[in-house]
Design an enzyme around this catalytic site. Structure first.
Site, short mmCIF file in Angstrom:
data_model
loop_
_atom_site.label_atom_id
_atom_site.label_comp_id
_atom_site.label_asym_id
_atom_site.label_seq_id
_atom_site.Cartn_x
_atom_site.Cartn_y
_atom_site.Cartn_z
N THR A 199 29.47 35.43 29.14
CA THR A 199 29.03 35.75 30.31
C THR A 199 27.47 36.01 30.47
O THR A 199 27.01 35.87 31.13
CB THR A 199 29.55 37.22 31.03
OG1 THR A 199 29.49 38.16 30.03
CG2 THR A 199 31.16 36.95 31.09
N TYR A 250 40.67 46.95 34.49
CA TYR A 250 39.25 46.98 34.10
C TYR A 250 38.72 48.62 33.98
O TYR A 250 38.31 49.12 32.80
CB TYR A 250 38.36 46.44 34.85
CG TYR A 250 36.73 46.91 34.76
CD1 TYR A 250 36.06 46.33 33.58
CD2 TYR A 250 35.85 47.68 35.57
CE1 TYR A 250 34.57 46.45 33.32
CE2 TYR A 250 34.58 47.78 35.26
CZ TYR A 250 34.11 47.16 34.14
OH TYR A 250 32.82 47.68 34.10
N VAL A 277 28.19 41.24 44.24
CA VAL A 277 27.83 40.95 45.65
C VAL A 277 26.38 40.75 46.18
O VAL A 277 26.18 39.67 46.83
CB VAL A 277 28.37 41.96 46.52
CG1 VAL A 277 27.67 43.32 46.32
CG2 VAL A 277 28.34 41.79 47.91
#
Length: 329
Positions: free
Chosen positions: A41, A150, A194
């Site tokens: 990532t 998670y 976001v």
């Protein structure tokens, strides 16, 4: 305060958003920095500027491999463990990989740090650990049941760290991050956070989709406050301050609607048309908690933490960074 000269720090996940910011900060302060990352990532471009620095070392490898972890901690004084597979939706779609990385990899790093005689192990914990607890503000000692795979993995991290402190004498500090945002946070991909995602969409005059009615609120935390907490956790000489967890936040909450309005306000200073881009509302997301607000009293008391950036100050800085670094397609 410790001397940075010759102090060696390992930052796992150092090519990621938070990790690369930590690498940059501690290199600037004169520390020797090792970055361990498998680039699942993280991104090479995040650490590109550091590769020529004689105090920087990159190890490309995976925390799921114990030998790699052992090699990475050799000669290291402090570990700042940021490597993880983030994202609630990702963990819901693929709980096994999230568990392998976030629990198995975490345990590998603890064992390697213990065996190497690391002075202190500071790790990225998560506000998701508060789960279904409805009390606000969130205080470290009151948590609920996790609401996602998670969240389970991040709570297990805290349990393991506590056991390693009690059983093996490894100093540990967990930092429960609350909705961290800022420069280098990736706007792309299915699990993008976001704020960078919305910034990119606004810059392209696309309507972002808010999950729900927009009245959910978050304790959005600017990256520099997170760096500050990592440094305080690493350098504290207060015996009462170690072997525990801290909320890492600003200590204020902002609704998603207000966040979007601030984004439009700050971005429209660069492009007036953005003020007219409409916002769309979609369904609530599975595993999301309605409200998140941290008490930072414990960190203030034990670590002398006084966050430097409010949400609006951080957002203004982040927007300026994105405007300079995100090229319009």
């Amino acid at each position: 305060m410790m001397s940075s000269t010759n102090t060696a720090v390992l930052i796992t996940g150092g090519a990621g958003f938070i990790g690369s910011n930590l690498c940059e900060y501690f290199l600037e302060k004169g520390y020797r920095v090792t970055c361990l990352d498998n680039f699942a990532t993280g991104h090479r471009y995040n650490i590109e500027p550091f590769l020529a620095n004689k105090n920087f070392k990159l190890i490309e490898g995976d925390i799921r491999d114990l030998n790699t972890c052992n090699a990475a901690v050799a000669g290291v004084d402090y570990v700042l463990h940021q490597a993880a597979l983030g994202s609630v939706p990702r963990s819901i779609n693929d709980p096994i990989t999230s568990n392998d990385v976030n629990v198995g990899g975490f345990l590998n790093m603890l064992v390697a740090s213990r065996d190497a005689g690391v002075k202190r192990f500071i790790y990225a914990a998560s506000s998701s650990t508060y789960g279904d607890s409805e009390s606000l503000p969130k205080v470290e000692e009151v948590i609920g049941k996790p609401l996602s795979p998670y969240a389970i993995t991040k709570y297990v991290n805290e349990l393991y760290a506590d056991i390693f402190a009690k059983t093996y004498g490894l100093e540990t500090i967990g930092l429960r991050y609350f909705n961290v945002f800022g420069r280098r946070q990736d706007p792309n991909g299915a699990y993008a956070a976001v704020i960078p995602k919305f910034v990119m969409q606004f810059m392209q005059h696309e309507s972002p989709v808010i999950n729900g009615d927009g009245n959910y609120s978050r304790d959005f935390t600017y990256i520099d406050n997170v760096i500050q907490m990592n440094e305080l956790a690493m350098t504290t000489q207060n015996p009462s301050a170690i072997n525990t967890v801290y909320n890492t936040a600003f200590g204020d909450r902002t609704t998603l609607n207000d966040m979007v309005n601030f984004l439009k306000l700050f971005l429209s200073e660069f492009d007036a048309e953005i003020a007219n881009v409409a916002v769309v509302h979609g369904p609530n997301r599975i595993g999301d908690i309605p409200h998140s607000l941290a008490s930072i009293e414990k960190a203030q008391r034990l670590l002398n933490y006084h966050p430097k950036f409010s949400f609006q100050q951080g957002l203004k800085a982040a927007v300026a960074w994105y405007w300079d670094n995100l090229k319009k397609e």
